[in-house]
Scaffold this motif. Structure first.
Motif, PDB file in Angstrom:
ATOM      1  N   PHE A  59       0.841  -1.198   0.000  1.00 22.08           N
ATOM      2  CA  PHE A  59       0.000   0.000   0.000  1.00 22.08           C
ATOM      3  C   PHE A  59       0.876   1.247   0.000  1.00 22.08           C
ATOM      4  O   PHE A  59       2.044   1.199   0.408  1.00 22.08           O
ATOM      5  N   GLU A  60       0.308   2.361  -0.414  1.00 24.65           N
ATOM      6  CA  GLU A  60       0.974   3.652  -0.287  1.00 24.65           C
ATOM      7  C   GLU A  60       0.022   4.639   0.373  1.00 24.65           C
ATOM      8  O   GLU A  60      -1.161   4.693   0.041  1.00 24.65           O
ATOM      9  N   ALA A  61       0.564   5.415   1.310  1.00 24.20           N
ATOM     10  CA  ALA A  61      -0.231   6.470   1.943  1.00 24.20           C
ATOM     11  C   ALA A  61      -0.530   7.558   0.920  1.00 24.20           C
ATOM     12  O   ALA A  61       0.205   7.749  -0.054  1.00 24.20           O
ATOM     13  N   GLU A  62      -1.617   8.253   1.136  1.00 29.76           N
ATOM     14  CA  GLU A  62      -1.976   9.359   0.252  1.00 29.76           C
ATOM     15  C   GLU A  62      -1.055  10.546   0.512  1.00 29.76           C
ATOM     16  O   GLU A  62      -0.311  10.586   1.498  1.00 29.76           O
ATOM     17  N   GLY A  63      -1.118  11.525  -0.386  1.00 33.18           N
ATOM     18  CA  GLY A  63      -0.273  12.701  -0.241  1.00 33.18           C
ATOM     19  C   GLY A  63      -0.519  13.473   1.042  1.00 33.18           C
ATOM     20  O   GLY A  63       0.378  14.157   1.539  1.00 33.18           O
TER      21      GLY A  63
END
Length: 447
Positions: A59-63
């Protein structure tokens, strides 16, 4: 267990005026997009080292620092940390733990601030995670895991036996670049460098065959990837570097890396880099003036010794059709307000295809942070969110804080406007066309 790997990525800055410049100036905007598009190689390595029998997700965190909702379906979430994003990472970790998800944290920041991280994470990992992660996952699954895992308590990592990172977890995602590691560490010990603090190991090179293997793994789902070698200093060993380039040639992949100025000393290496489709090298020049370079590299004073070669070296590299991204640090102790014009003059004189300017940043655990803290020059101790490379959080030695900030604004506006970019890049393309025409005329029958 269902294990999630959550990357905290992207550029950070708090200075409102620099943020405005970043939105309008193409040089800043381009590099920001590149950094934001890179997945976390560290987490992909952890995934590859995870014992079998677990369900893995990337997963990647949002900006804005928020997390995807799916991470809450995991039993364990591993979060990587950098100082600039660590408060965001802690906030995510707190939310996950409140929902009953166990959290593991590692990376550069946690490795030097473990007690702080333990306030937000169930498990904290110090140093290179591939040493500790497999045993930790097994212990966590069994319910008898200690909270702190220190790589120093395990046998050293043999990077000749690293597995292929789990690039397959990225399939279907719109990444523009993919990280591959060829070396770990750097022989130089710059006082501001956070990487050396975490690795604390000798400079190590991976087998070239393993690098090729990793690229081939990416090509399983991305036929023409752009490769960013995730190294601090790739071409320390020129003989090894030549072999790497020879093996890259048949792969026909474009690539980028970081290295030091000595790469320009070896014309054969430069030619092989060009033939293997190297598009750009990022080189830490730090300052166009020699005095500020004196002593910032603690082992051999490398940067000061090589200062006199900068102009010719950059030109030799770019003459081979490889662009140089020259990096400069603003606010070094030996710099005065004259530094801003000096960098602009240097960039136009060479001329440099790309220029990266950053503020001297005292990352926790570095010799620089220890020294500035001792001298009472850190403006807000513990404000890790200001460790962005763009925000000023210390008192410069030979200029005021306001002079440093105003100088950054001025230089950014000069370097990154469309006219300056065109003037710096046009000679590079003119030289390419000249060489192409020469080659065409030299070919038999003009073919």
């Amino acid at each position: 267990m269902k294990i999630g790997f959550l990357a905290m990525s992207g550029l950070r800055a708090h200075d409102s005026r620099l943020l405005e410049l970043g939105l309008t100036l193409p040089g800043l905007r381009e590099r920001g997009k590149v950094l934001s598009s890179l997945p976390s190689l560290g987490l992909l390595y952890l995934a590859a080292c995870t014992p079998p029998g677990h369900e893995l997700h990337y997963f990647e965190a949002e900006g804005d620092g928020s997390e995807p909702t799916e991470v809450y379906t995991c039993d364990l979430v591993a979060i990587n940390t950098f100082s600039a994003q660590v408060f965001e990472a802690y906030a995510v970790a707190d939310r996950l733990r409140k929902a009953g998800v166990r959290v593991a944290m590692g990376g550069l920041h946690v490795s030097v601030q473990p007690e702080e991280a333990l306030e937000h994470a169930d498990y904290v990992f110090l140093g290179e995670g591939e040493r500790t992660w497999p045993a930790a996952v097994t212990a966590i699954a069994q319910g008898n895991a200690p909270r702190v895992w220190n790589s120093a308590d395990f046998p050293p990592i043999d990077i000749r036996s690293l597995p292929v990172p789990r690039y397959d977890l990225l399939a279907g995602r719109p990444y523009s670049r993919f990280p591959v590691q060829t070396t770990r560490g750097c022989p130089w010990r710059c006082d501001f460098c956070a990487s050396n603090v975490m690795l604390n190991e000798p400079y190590r090179k991976r087998p070239v065959a393993d690098v090729v293997r990793d690229i081939q793994a990416i090509r399983q789902f991305q036929m023409r990837p752009f490769i960013e070698f995730a190294d601090d200093n790739t071409f320390v060993d020129h003989a090894w570097g030549k072999e790497l380039c020879r093996q890259l040639i048949p792969l026909a992949v474009k690539w980028f890396t970081e290295t030091d100025i000595s790469v320009a000393d070896d014309l054969e290496l430069l030619r092989l880099m060009r033939q293997s489709r190297c598009r750009q090298v990022l080189i830490g020049l730090e300052s166009p003036d020699r005095n500020p370079l004196e002593g910032i590299e603690l082992r051999a004073n490398f940067k000061s010794r090589r200062w006199g070669t900068y102009v010719d070296a950059v030109r030799r590299i770019q003459d081979q059709g490889i662009t140089v991204n020259g990096c400069f640090i603003l606010g070094l102790d030996g710099q005065t307000p004259a530094i801003f014009e000096q960098i602009l003059d240097f960039a136009m004189q060479v001329p440099l295809y790309d220029v990266q300017i950053t503020v001297l940043t005292a990352f926790p655990g570095t010799p620089l942070y220890t020294r500035l803290l001792r001298e009472g020059r850190i403006l807000a101790p513990g404000r890790w969110d200001l460790c962005t490379l763009f925000d000023v959080n210390y008192v410069p030695k030979n200029m005021t804080v306001d002079q440093l900030r105003e100088g950054i604004y001025w230089l950014a506006e000069k370097l990154y406007n469309e006219k300056c970019l065109m003037n710096r890049r046009k000679p590079f393309f003119d030289e390419l066309w000249r060489r192409r025409e020469q080659a065409e005329h030299a070919a038999p029958n003009g073919n």
